[in-house]
Design an enzyme around this catalytic site. Structure first.
Site, PDB file in Angstrom:
ATOM      1  N   ARG A 179      64.697  78.880  21.836  1.00 20.52           N
ATOM      2  CA  ARG A 179      64.379  77.485  22.141  1.00 20.52           C
ATOM      3  C   ARG A 179      63.808  77.320  23.542  1.00 20.52           C
ATOM      4  NH1 ARG A 179      67.731  72.963  19.808  1.00 20.52           N
ATOM      5  NH2 ARG A 179      67.667  72.013  21.865  1.00 20.52           N
ATOM      6  N   ARG A 183      57.633  80.984  30.970  1.00 19.36           N
ATOM      7  CA  ARG A 183      56.267  80.671  31.400  1.00 19.36           C
ATOM      8  C   ARG A 183      55.872  81.473  32.622  1.00 19.36           C
ATOM      9  NH1 ARG A 183      57.897  74.829  31.567  1.00 19.36           N
ATOM     10  NH2 ARG A 183      57.694  74.081  29.438  1.00 19.36           N
ATOM     11  N   ARG A 261      80.541  71.061  17.061  1.00 19.14           N
ATOM     12  CA  ARG A 261      80.790  71.541  18.411  1.00 19.14           C
ATOM     13  C   ARG A 261      81.042  70.295  19.242  1.00 19.14           C
ATOM     14  NH1 ARG A 261      75.713  73.349  20.673  1.00 19.14           N
ATOM     15  NH2 ARG A 261      76.431  73.154  22.793  1.00 19.14           N
ATOM     16  N   ARG A 292      77.776  72.314  32.936  1.00 20.85           N
ATOM     17  CA  ARG A 292      76.795  71.696  33.821  1.00 20.85           C
ATOM     18  C   ARG A 292      77.330  70.405  34.408  1.00 20.85           C
ATOM     19  NH1 ARG A 292      72.261  69.739  29.339  1.00 20.85           N
ATOM     20  NH2 ARG A 292      73.745  68.699  27.992  1.00 20.85           N
ATOM     21  N   GLU A 318      80.484  68.616  32.512  1.00 19.27           N
ATOM     22  CA  GLU A 318      80.454  68.773  31.056  1.00 19.27           C
ATOM     23  C   GLU A 318      81.135  70.073  30.655  1.00 19.27           C
ATOM     24  OE1 GLU A 318      76.669  67.711  29.436  1.00 19.27           O
ATOM     25  OE2 GLU A 318      76.933  69.053  27.726  1.00 19.27           O
ATOM     26  N   TYR A 366      71.267  68.653  13.011  1.00 21.42           N
ATOM     27  CA  TYR A 366      71.102  68.690  14.462  1.00 21.42           C
ATOM     28  C   TYR A 366      69.747  68.077  14.826  1.00 21.42           C
ATOM     29  CZ  TYR A 366      71.451  70.708  19.187  1.00 21.42           C
ATOM     30  OH  TYR A 366      71.530  70.903  20.540  1.00 21.42           O
ATOM     31  N   ASP A 368      67.132  65.940  17.041  1.00 17.53           N
ATOM     32  CA  ASP A 368      66.824  65.362  18.331  1.00 17.53           C
ATOM     33  C   ASP A 368      66.512  63.879  18.091  1.00 17.53           C
ATOM     34  OD1 ASP A 368      67.153  67.636  19.851  1.00 17.53           O
ATOM     35  OD2 ASP A 368      65.062  68.275  19.665  1.00 17.53           O
TER      36      ASP A 368
HETATM   37  N1  UDP Z   1      70.714  78.653  28.089  1.00 18.94           N
HETATM   38  C1  UDP Z   1      71.119  79.527  29.089  1.00 18.94           C
HETATM   39  N2  UDP Z   1      71.130  79.113  30.379  1.00 18.94           N
HETATM   40  C2  UDP Z   1      70.771  77.854  30.745  1.00 18.94           C
HETATM   41  C3  UDP Z   1      70.335  76.962  29.742  1.00 18.94           C
HETATM   42  C4  UDP Z   1      70.324  77.390  28.413  1.00 18.94           C
HETATM   43  O1  UDP Z   1      71.475  80.649  28.793  1.00 18.94           O
HETATM   44  O2  UDP Z   1      70.829  77.544  31.950  1.00 18.94           O
HETATM   45  C5  UDP Z   1      70.730  79.143  26.701  1.00 18.94           C
HETATM   46  C6  UDP Z   1      72.033  78.839  25.984  1.00 18.94           C
HETATM   47  O3  UDP Z   1      72.343  79.931  25.159  1.00 18.94           O
HETATM   48  C7  UDP Z   1      71.690  77.639  25.143  1.00 18.94           C
HETATM   49  C8  UDP Z   1      70.244  77.931  24.771  1.00 18.94           C
HETATM   50  O4  UDP Z   1      69.717  78.534  25.942  1.00 18.94           O
HETATM   51  O5  UDP Z   1      72.508  77.564  24.018  1.00 18.94           O
HETATM   52  C9  UDP Z   1      69.456  76.730  24.386  1.00 18.94           C
HETATM   53  O6  UDP Z   1      69.481  75.806  25.429  1.00 18.94           O
HETATM   54  P1  UDP Z   1      69.238  74.277  25.161  1.00 18.94           P
HETATM   55  O7  UDP Z   1      69.193  73.597  26.473  1.00 18.94           O
HETATM   56  O8  UDP Z   1      68.103  74.137  24.234  1.00 18.94           O
HETATM   57  O9  UDP Z   1      70.580  73.889  24.408  1.00 18.94           O
HETATM   58  P2  UDP Z   1      71.164  72.447  24.043  1.00 18.94           P
HETATM   59  O10 UDP Z   1      71.967  72.049  25.241  1.00 18.94           O
HETATM   60  O11 UDP Z   1      69.981  71.569  23.789  1.00 18.94           O
HETATM   61  O12 UDP Z   1      72.000  72.723  22.857  1.00 18.94           O
END
Ligand code: UDP
Length: 385
Positions: A179, A183, A261, A292, A318, A366, A368
């Site tokens: 996901r 870049r 979850r 976070r 969180e 799920y 968005d």
């Molecule tokens: N992820 C990570 N570090 C970060 C942010 C995301 O390893 O700082 C990984 C983590 O495994 C997460 C996945 O990337 O489940 C997808 O992130 P996304 O932000 O899309 O998850 P959401 O919070 O939307 O479920």
């Protein structure tokens, strides 16, 4: 008497109710909470719109949906650029040239590419069979190393993912990490979406505008038998119910409970104007218990970081948690077991000819936010055809 009763005033319910009303139908919207807007509910505290059920950043490539919502409210030009904090070292997300420069000191895209290649090759060696063939990444750890290398995996992915999902990266599917954009440009925009922003004045205001002129009753639990009976007495003979609550709850969990979850928030109001200088900071080490911290004022503009406007700030730590019955449902767990159970509930739902099930909880999907609106617009169009 009503043509439709919409159960739940979240984004799906609000979109559906608006379109029905525009088509001349008489609609009642109810919600079991004391407020409208479901999980996109924002509450004004200290002049700040607090995202009470977690950060919601609207982003979409769907112009129809973008234009649709812009009828009700203006969006600001917020761009999600989370910062990762690994034991006090700060990195830009998603993984881009700023991240690679900080991690390795590389300056050009070519240098960054070479560094990733070098680390990826090591990962590939570990997946190489004696006959020379290479196995594809079998789990999230292998996939992450194959995308961005071991250093970034260790500092920015491993701990965060473990906290978020409650299990090791070696036990998680590879697709989750795909996901995230990788870049070789200096671009901190987390989303690859054409349109992005936060409703100016908050999501609650947006939903209130969507529901303008529509009857809304709060603190009403449709699944309470007596409440349901009295509500249905106000529904026309050929009227319908649009149900956006959990599908398993509608059927009184008779086939079993669908899993989610969950997330828990610890909110603090601080007597300083600026706590972290960004809406989202991810704590990517494994020791910090929260995943976070959200600082709500930075979702909207016009807030003076020197505190001339708002001297305080509100933050939410969180925590990711295992869901148990009774907890607030957040993310559907679309694994094989739960998907199968949902299919069984869906069969029951299809037999309820005067009830439309929709939204993240009604469809156990799920979604968005933009997909919720698209799905509601699509469904209501069929309903009105
Ligand atoms: N992820 C990570 N570090 C970060 C942010 C995301 O390893 O700082 C990984 C983590 O495994 C997460 C996945 O990337 O489940 C997808 O992130 P996304 O932000 O899309 O998850 P959401 O919070 O939307 O479920």
């Amino acid at each position: 008497m009503y043509d439709y009763i919409v159960v739940g005033s979240g984004l799906y319910g609000a979109t559906f109710a608006r379109e029905l009303t525009n088509a001349g139908k008489k609609v009642l919207v109810i919600d079991k909470r004391g407020n409208i807007a479901g999980n996109i509910y924002t509450e004004k505290q200290e002049g700040i719109n607090v995202h009470k059920y977690g950060a919601h950043i609207f982003h979409t490539n769907n112009k129809k949906v973008w234009d649709y919502l812009n009828q009700f409210i203006d969006f600001n030009r917020f761009t999600n650029s989370p910062v990762a904090n690994f034991k006090g070292e700060l990195y830009s997300l998603p993984f881009n040239m700023y991240t690679f420069n900080k991690m390795w000191g590389v300056v050009t895209p070519e240098e960054a590419k070479a560094k990733i290649e070098e680390q990826r090759a090591e990962g590939e060696k570990a997946r190489t069979n004696p006959d020379g063939s290479v196995n594809p990444p079998a789990n999230l750890e292998e996939q992450a190393i194959s995308l961005v290398g071991k250093d970034i995996y260790e500092k920015l992915i491993k701990g965060y993912t473990m906290k978020q999902w409650g299990r090791a990266c070696t036990e998680l599917p590879a697709f989750i990490i795909k996901r995230l954009p990788v870049r070789l440009t200096f671009d901190n925009n987390y989303f690859n979406a054409l349109y992005q922003g936060i409703p100016m004045g908050g999501y609650t205001q947006m939903v209130a505008n969507m529901l303008e002129g529509i009857d809304v009753r709060l603190n009403l639990d449709y699944l309470d038998e007596a409440t349901k009976k009295s509500l249905l007495a106000e529904l026309k003979e050929d009227g319908k119910v649009v149900y956006t609550g959990p599908i398993d709850a509608y059927f009184n969990y008779k086939l079993g409970t669908l899993e989610y979850r969950s997330v828990r928030f610890e909110n603090e109001t601080l007597d300083i104007p600026n706590f972290q200088g960004n809406a989202a900071v991810n704590y990517t080490d494994s020791e910090t218990p929260w995943t976070r911290i959200i600082e709500h004022k930075w979702f909207e503009f016009g807030k003076d970081e020197n505190g001339d406007d708002i001297p305080k700030t509100i933050i939410s730590k969180e925590y990711s948690s295992e869901w148990k019955p009774g907890d607030e449902p957040y993310y559907p767990v679309n694994d094989a077991k739960n998907s199968k159970l949902y299919e069984s509930y869906k069969e029951l739902a299809d037999k309820e000819s005067n009830v439309i099930f929709g939204g993240r909880l009604g469809e156990y999907k799920y979604y968005d936010m933009d997909a919720v609106v698209a799905s509601a617009l699509d469904r209501v169009e069929k309903e009105l055809a």
